[in-house]
Design a protein around this motif. Structure first.
Motif, PDB file in Angstrom:
ATOM      1  N   SER A 780       0.806  -1.210   0.000  1.00 50.86           N
ATOM      2  CA  SER A 780       0.000   0.000   0.000  1.00 50.86           C
ATOM      3  C   SER A 780       0.845   1.269   0.000  1.00 50.86           C
ATOM      4  O   SER A 780       0.304   2.363  -0.082  1.00 50.86           O
ATOM      5  CB  SER A 780      -0.924   0.000   1.227  1.00 50.86           C
ATOM      6  OG  SER A 780      -0.156  -0.007   2.411  1.00 50.86           O
ATOM      7  N   GLU A 781       2.180   1.150   0.091  1.00 50.47           N
ATOM      8  CA  GLU A 781       3.063   2.305   0.107  1.00 50.47           C
ATOM      9  C   GLU A 781       3.719   2.493  -1.263  1.00 50.47           C
ATOM     10  O   GLU A 781       3.720   1.590  -2.098  1.00 50.47           O
ATOM     11  CB  GLU A 781       4.150   2.117   1.181  1.00 50.47           C
ATOM     12  CG  GLU A 781       3.587   1.913   2.571  1.00 50.47           C
ATOM     13  CD  GLU A 781       4.670   1.541   3.570  1.00 50.47           C
ATOM     14  OE1 GLU A 781       5.866   1.708   3.213  1.00 50.47           O
ATOM     15  OE2 GLU A 781       4.339   1.080   4.669  1.00 50.47           O
ATOM     16  N   LEU A 782       4.287   3.689  -1.463  1.00 48.72           N
ATOM     17  CA  LEU A 782       4.963   4.001  -2.718  1.00 48.72           C
ATOM     18  C   LEU A 782       6.473   4.069  -2.491  1.00 48.72           C
ATOM     19  O   LEU A 782       6.932   4.563  -1.461  1.00 48.72           O
ATOM     20  CB  LEU A 782       4.463   5.338  -3.268  1.00 48.72           C
ATOM     21  CG  LEU A 782       2.984   5.419  -3.691  1.00 48.72           C
ATOM     22  CD1 LEU A 782       2.649   6.827  -4.140  1.00 48.72           C
ATOM     23  CD2 LEU A 782       2.680   4.425  -4.805  1.00 48.72           C
ATOM     24  N   SER A 783       7.238   3.556  -3.443  1.00 54.43           N
ATOM     25  CA  SER A 783       8.693   3.720  -3.438  1.00 54.43           C
ATOM     26  C   SER A 783       9.055   4.885  -4.352  1.00 54.43           C
ATOM     27  O   SER A 783       8.485   5.049  -5.434  1.00 54.43           O
ATOM     28  CB  SER A 783       9.376   2.436  -3.925  1.00 54.43           C
ATOM     29  OG  SER A 783       9.123   1.383  -3.042  1.00 54.43           O
ATOM     30  N   GLY A 808       0.619   6.600 -12.049  1.00 58.41           N
ATOM     31  CA  GLY A 808      -0.657   5.923 -12.145  1.00 58.41           C
ATOM     32  C   GLY A 808      -1.023   5.061 -10.966  1.00 58.41           C
ATOM     33  O   GLY A 808      -2.126   4.534 -10.895  1.00 58.41           O
ATOM     34  N   LYS A 809      -0.105   4.874 -10.021  1.00 55.71           N
ATOM     35  CA  LYS A 809      -0.380   4.055  -8.842  1.00 55.71           C
ATOM     36  C   LYS A 809      -0.602   4.952  -7.637  1.00 55.71           C
ATOM     37  O   LYS A 809       0.179   5.858  -7.371  1.00 55.71           O
ATOM     38  CB  LYS A 809       0.789   3.103  -8.563  1.00 55.71           C
ATOM     39  CG  LYS A 809       0.555   2.236  -7.352  1.00 55.71           C
ATOM     40  CD  LYS A 809       1.719   1.287  -7.098  1.00 55.71           C
ATOM     41  CE  LYS A 809       1.452   0.439  -5.868  1.00 55.71           C
ATOM     42  NZ  LYS A 809       2.560  -0.489  -5.579  1.00 55.71           N
ATOM     43  N   THR A 810      -1.660   4.679  -6.898  1.00 51.44           N
ATOM     44  CA  THR A 810      -1.994   5.454  -5.707  1.00 51.44           C
ATOM     45  C   THR A 810      -1.550   4.686  -4.466  1.00 51.44           C
ATOM     46  O   THR A 810      -1.787   3.483  -4.371  1.00 51.44           O
ATOM     47  CB  THR A 810      -3.497   5.721  -5.642  1.00 51.44           C
ATOM     48  OG1 THR A 810      -3.893   6.421  -6.831  1.00 51.44           O
ATOM     49  CG2 THR A 810      -3.854   6.551  -4.423  1.00 51.44           C
ATOM     50  N   GLY A 811      -0.894   5.379  -3.549  1.00 50.28           N
ATOM     51  CA  GLY A 811      -0.428   4.727  -2.332  1.00 50.28           C
ATOM     52  C   GLY A 811      -0.088   5.748  -1.268  1.00 50.28           C
ATOM     53  O   GLY A 811      -0.293   6.961  -1.430  1.00 50.28           O
ATOM     54  N   LEU A 812       0.459   5.255  -0.160  1.00 50.20           N
ATOM     55  CA  LEU A 812       0.775   6.081   0.987  1.00 50.20           C
ATOM     56  C   LEU A 812       2.188   6.658   0.881  1.00 50.20           C
ATOM     57  O   LEU A 812       3.104   6.003   0.370  1.00 50.20           O
ATOM     58  CB  LEU A 812       0.658   5.268   2.280  1.00 50.20           C
ATOM     59  CG  LEU A 812      -0.741   4.748   2.616  1.00 50.20           C
ATOM     60  CD1 LEU A 812      -0.697   3.892   3.855  1.00 50.20           C
ATOM     61  CD2 LEU A 812      -1.704   5.909   2.809  1.00 50.20           C
ATOM     62  N   ILE A 813       2.353   7.906   1.384  1.00 54.12           N
ATOM     63  CA  ILE A 813       3.635   8.612   1.362  1.00 54.12           C
ATOM     64  C   ILE A 813       3.869   9.161   2.767  1.00 54.12           C
ATOM     65  O   ILE A 813       2.965   9.742   3.369  1.00 54.12           O
ATOM     66  CB  ILE A 813       3.620   9.784   0.352  1.00 54.12           C
ATOM     67  CG1 ILE A 813       3.092   9.327  -1.018  1.00 54.12           C
ATOM     68  CG2 ILE A 813       4.995  10.425   0.237  1.00 54.12           C
ATOM     69  CD1 ILE A 813       2.682  10.468  -1.919  1.00 54.12           C
ATOM     70  N   PRO A 814       5.071   8.980   3.338  1.00 54.94           N
ATOM     71  CA  PRO A 814       5.344   9.588   4.647  1.00 54.94           C
ATOM     72  C   PRO A 814       5.247  11.119   4.569  1.00 54.94           C
ATOM     73  O   PRO A 814       5.834  11.748   3.684  1.00 54.94           O
ATOM     74  CB  PRO A 814       6.776   9.142   4.958  1.00 54.94           C
ATOM     75  CG  PRO A 814       7.001   7.956   4.094  1.00 54.94           C
ATOM     76  CD  PRO A 814       6.208   8.185   2.856  1.00 54.94           C
ATOM     77  N   GLU A 815       4.475  11.690   5.451  1.00 54.37           N
ATOM     78  CA  GLU A 815       4.226  13.131   5.407  1.00 54.37           C
ATOM     79  C   GLU A 815       5.490  13.946   5.579  1.00 54.37           C
ATOM     80  O   GLU A 815       5.647  15.006   4.967  1.00 54.37           O
ATOM     81  CB  GLU A 815       3.205  13.498   6.497  1.00 54.37           C
ATOM     82  CG  GLU A 815       2.749  14.952   6.433  1.00 54.37           C
ATOM     83  CD  GLU A 815       1.705  15.248   7.480  1.00 54.37           C
ATOM     84  OE1 GLU A 815       1.223  16.387   7.518  1.00 54.37           O
ATOM     85  OE2 GLU A 815       1.361  14.336   8.257  1.00 54.37           O
ATOM     86  N   ASN A 816       6.450  13.436   6.386  1.00 59.66           N
ATOM     87  CA  ASN A 816       7.681  14.198   6.628  1.00 59.66           C
ATOM     88  C   ASN A 816       8.733  13.970   5.549  1.00 59.66           C
ATOM     89  O   ASN A 816       9.880  14.341   5.714  1.00 59.66           O
ATOM     90  CB  ASN A 816       8.269  13.834   8.000  1.00 59.66           C
ATOM     91  CG  ASN A 816       8.574  12.351   8.080  1.00 59.66           C
ATOM     92  OD1 ASN A 816       7.882  11.540   7.479  1.00 59.66           O
ATOM     93  ND2 ASN A 816       9.602  11.990   8.825  1.00 59.66           N
ATOM     94  N   TYR A 817       8.316  13.345   4.434  1.00 55.76           N
ATOM     95  CA  TYR A 817       9.250  13.100   3.329  1.00 55.76           C
ATOM     96  C   TYR A 817       9.018  14.033   2.148  1.00 55.76           C
ATOM     97  O   TYR A 817       9.754  13.977   1.170  1.00 55.76           O
ATOM     98  CB  TYR A 817       9.113  11.645   2.860  1.00 55.76           C
ATOM     99  CG  TYR A 817      10.084  10.712   3.523  1.00 55.76           C
ATOM    100  CD1 TYR A 817      10.155  10.647   4.904  1.00 55.76           C
ATOM    101  CD2 TYR A 817      10.931   9.898   2.777  1.00 55.76           C
ATOM    102  CE1 TYR A 817      11.031   9.798   5.524  1.00 55.76           C
ATOM    103  CE2 TYR A 817      11.825   9.045   3.393  1.00 55.76           C
ATOM    104  CZ  TYR A 817      11.869   8.995   4.779  1.00 55.76           C
ATOM    105  OH  TYR A 817      12.742   8.150   5.395  1.00 55.76           O
TER     106      TYR A 817
END
Length: 821
Positions: A780-783, A808-817
């Motif tokens: 569920s996260e993005l690289s 095109g892929k939706t996922g989670l991103i760390p807010e402090n990044y």
């Protein structure tokens, strides 16, 4: 009756009675001879059978030793390891037993067969030879005597005297032979009493020695047998629970397969029929195809499930084919006889590849995956009800009330927490406990009318009603990995560390619960709820997986082990700090090394100066910290503070990396609430962030970015402002105004920030730029790498995370990044 004795005096008379007695002795010797002969034959057959039995048992032991259990999952529990080792233990016992049997068989030939054969040949055989000689002498004597008696009396006196002396010599010789024969017969009759029985006794002694060795082996095997019996029972109990879970999942999959579809590493995968051109026409070959959108790679593996996959092409043989997608076009129905077809053009393969999907819906999914539109995922939904249960004061009050009722009224009730209450009663009790009108009452007011099983079921149900498990989804895999460690000390140490990474309220609730369960386990002789039984009950509740899969069900046994460790070591885990915490220097070094070679993983992301706390208690705590800091500093440094306010204001909206690290940390990378001895604790210098790019001076060894007390206070205030929710800013502002009423422009700092926030919230979908590289730890996260630009960035439901789209892929991103563009 026994045999009559043979008197030597009767040998001279040689009476019919003597002959009859001698005949009975001879018959007994013949009977003994035949019996010994049969016994030797049976003994040899027995030895041969024992050898065959030993050989068969050794073969059986070898088969046991060669078989290896393969358990489901990547690790085994202690019970499973004990059961897996049991076959080798069985083989060892059988081999040891057969070694003793072989020694017994080898001795049997020496102590039984050889002595019996020797007695039969040397004693009975000698008696037979003596009988032959006796019979011969009898005939000779009788013949000479008859001849002598037939001599005429007219013979010369000298001839008669010579004949008389010859007869006397023959009679004397016959008498001697008769005496020797009688002596031999009696000797054999006496010898068989010990020379025949003694070998049998020696054989039985060897047999008893063999069985005694087996008895000793059984005694030595007793401890392992007891442990194995317990392991088998535990495994059987876990099987019963796991079987019902798997069966429940199977029924859910039958009812709605797409609802429980697992997240795949591929954008799309499944069976397709691929058109292949041949010399005399075309054919459709079934392939298992996967498509990766990032690399646009399509992999096709010929495979047919019929006959168990016989005739399929193995990917290892190089028969699979990978192509890079160029375009994908739906095939019109009137242009081909087949239904559900679409054409694929590849960059590295000439021509068009025509594929046939399994249905219209299947073709639509393949088309959406390949033409650049958003892929359709079916997210797994938690089957637990997500009501209004929260880890707030009401939640703690409910749990404490339930615990108090259990410990005061039902701690010794058998099957505590295992026996469930009536669902309607449980829901009614929960509605009463969660009623705001009764939530503020004392914690001991659960009426006696409520049964203990209803109260325990209400406690478990409330924990399942939380938005997420008490031990959190992001730590679930880490706890399972800790339970799979081989060393018990390593398990306890790792779980100890993980518990202190949980949010403060989660850890407090977990401590409250574990203290109670330890008290329950201490009374297991009355309530029959041992630590293992409590682990079975609470494991799936406190560590339920985010996705309901067979693999997750197989890990339930490790969830139980985690709970067992928490109960057994609750005092150490909750009352002490982990022994080997990760220091700031180690974090900085590991991130520096990983940043040179690969994107950092979740545990390698930057630390934050402050962690955003949503509860009122934490806000009040921070307000008190600011009050104490300002009271000690502001009075002596008011001028420097006022002078620095003008330079602070523009920096608040800038994208300075020094301020970016103030954003909330990723939930599963750092402890959300610092422990008293953690580097994030308020008692530590809260301006150090070794993992983030902080400017340092080359002329000073001090790593702090703030040199003066006034600068430190304003930096502290700035970090605090960014990490708190904007709804609390006016409270902070009033605090500062109380200490610095003389500064006329101080309100501008907060007014402009609120305007900026209102501008941000008015446009929820924005672009953002990555400040650091990151490697996803979950599907569920993005690289991404530093500098990557995300589309449609907006807040997610998980604190400290944003949701955005990349390629095109939706996922989670760390807010402090990231920083918004």
């Amino acid at each position: 009756m026994g045999l009559p004795a043979l008197e030597f005096s009767d040998c001279c008379l040689d009476s019919p009675h003597f002959r009859e007695t001698l005949k009975s002795h001879e018959a007994e010797l013949d009977k003994t001879n035949k019996f010994i002969k049969e016994l030797i034959k049976d003994g040899k057959s027995l030895i041969s059978a024992l050898k065959n039995l030993s050989s068969a048992k050794r073969k059986f032991a070898d088969s046991l030793n060669e078989f290896k259990f393969q358990c489901i999952g990547d690790a085994e529990t202690d019970d499973e390891m004990c059961i897996a080792k049991s076959l080798q233990e069985f083989a060892t016992v059988l081999r040891n037993l057969e070694d003793e049997r072989i020694r017994m068989i080898e001795n049997a030939s020496e102590v039984l067969i050889t002595p019996l054969e020797k007695f039969r040949k040397e004693q009975i055989g000698a008696a037979k030879e003596a009988k032959k000689k006796y019979d011969k002498e009898t005939e000779k004597y009788c013949g000479i005597l008859e001849k002598h008696l037939n001599l005429s009396s007219k013979k010369k006196e000298s001839q008669l005297q010579e004949a008389d002396s010859q007869v006397d010599l023959v009679r004397q010789h016959f008498y001697e032979v008769s005496l020797e024969y009688v002596f031999k017969v009696q000797e054999v009759q006496e010898r068989k009493m010990f020379e025949f029985v003694e070998p049998l006794l020696a054989f039985l002694q060897g047999l008893f020695t063999f069985y005694h060795h087996g008895y000793e082996l059984a005694k030595d095997f007793g401890d392992f047998k007891t442990q194995l019996t317990i392991s088998i029972q535990n495994t059987r109990n876990r099987f019963e629970g796991t079987r019902s879970e798997v069966e429940s999942l199977m029924k859910k999959m039958k009812e709605n397969p797409l609802e429980h579809k697992t997240i795949s590493p591929y954008t799309m995968e499944g069976y397709l029929y691929v058109q292949e051109k041949r010399h005399f026409g075309t054919s459709w070959v079934k392939h298992y195809c996967t498509y990766q959108r990032d690399s646009k790679q399509i992999t096709m593996v010929p495979f047919d499930q019929k006959s168990g996959g016989k005739g399929c092409v193995c990917p290892q043989q190089g028969e699979d084919e990978s192509v890079t997608l160029k375009s994908c076009t739906r095939r019109k129905t009137d242009s081909i006889e087949k239904r559900f077809c679409f054409d694929v053009e590849a960059v590295d393969r000439p021509g068009v590849i025509t594929m046939q999907a399994l249905s219209e819906e299947d073709r639509r999914l393949w088309m959406e995956a390949m033409d650049g539109r958003e892929p359709v995922y079916n997210s797994n939904k938690d089957n637990q009800s997500e009501g209004t249960a929260q880890l707030d004061s009401v939640g703690f009050s409910i749990i404490r009330k339930c615990i108090h009722a259990v410990e005061t009224r039902g701690i010794n009730e058998q099957g505590l927490y295992r026996i469930v209450g009536v669902n309607s009663r449980v829901q009614k009790l929960l509605s009463v406990l969660m009623d705001p009108k009764t939530a503020s009452e004392t914690e001991t007011d659960i009426c006696a009318e409520w049964e203990i099983k209803t109260i325990t079921s209400a406690l478990k149900t409330y924990l399942r009603m939380l938005p997420g498990p008490l031990m959190m989804y992001q730590f679930q895999r880490s706890f399972i990995k800790a339970a799979k460690l081989e060393n018990q000390e390593s398990r306890v140490s790792e779980i100890h560390s993980l518990v202190h990474r949980l949010p403060e309220k989660n850890r407090q609730m977990l401590q409250l619960l574990m203290n109670h369960l330890a008290n329950v386990a201490n009374n297991h002789k009355q309530n029959l709820m041992t630590v293992a039984n409590l682990g079975v009950v609470f494991g799936p509740t406190l560590l339920r997986p985010q996705e309901e899969t067979v693999a997750a069900i197989m890990d339930i046994k490790f969830q139980n082990i985690v709970i067992e460790i928490l109960i057994e070591n609750h005092e150490k885990i909750f009352n002490t700090v982990p022994e080997v915490p990760l220091t700031n220097a180690q974090l900085h070094l590991s991130r520096k090394k990983s940043g040179d070679s690969k994107p950092p993983s979740c545990s390698e992301r930057p630390l934050t100066l402050f962690h955003a706390m949503q509860s009122t208690e934490k806000q009040e705590q921070r307000n008190s910290i600011i009050n104490s800091s300002l009271e000690s500093v502001v009075s002596s440094n008011a001028n420097s503070i006022l002078n620095s306010s003008s330079s602070l204001q523009p920096n608040m909206n800038s994208s300075d990396p020094d301020l970016d690290v103030l954003k909330p940390t990723r939930p599963n990378s750092l402890p959300p609430n610092p422990s008293p001895t953690s580097p994030l604790s308020p008692s530590w210098p809260m301006f150090s962030a070794p993992s983030s790019p902080m400017p340092t001076s080359s002329t000073s060894s001090d790593s702090s970015p703030i040199r003066s007390v006034a600068g430190f206070v304003w930096f502290y205030v700035a970090a605090f402002v960014l990490s708190l929710a904007w709804s609390s800013l006016h409270a902070v502002f009033s605090l500062l105004v109380n200490f610095i009423p003389c500064h006329p422009n101080l309100h501008l700092l907060f007014d402009r920030q609120e305007e900026a926030v209102r501008e941000d919230t008015s446009t929820p979908f924005r672009k953002a730029k990555a400040l650091y590289a990151c490697k996803a730890e979950h599907d569920s996260e993005l690289s991404f790498t530093a500098g990557t630009v995300f589309e449609n960035v907006h807040p997610s439901q998980e604190p400290g995370w944003l949701e955005g789209t990349l390629n095109g892929k939706t996922g989670l991103i760390p807010e402090n990044y990231v920083e918004f563009l």
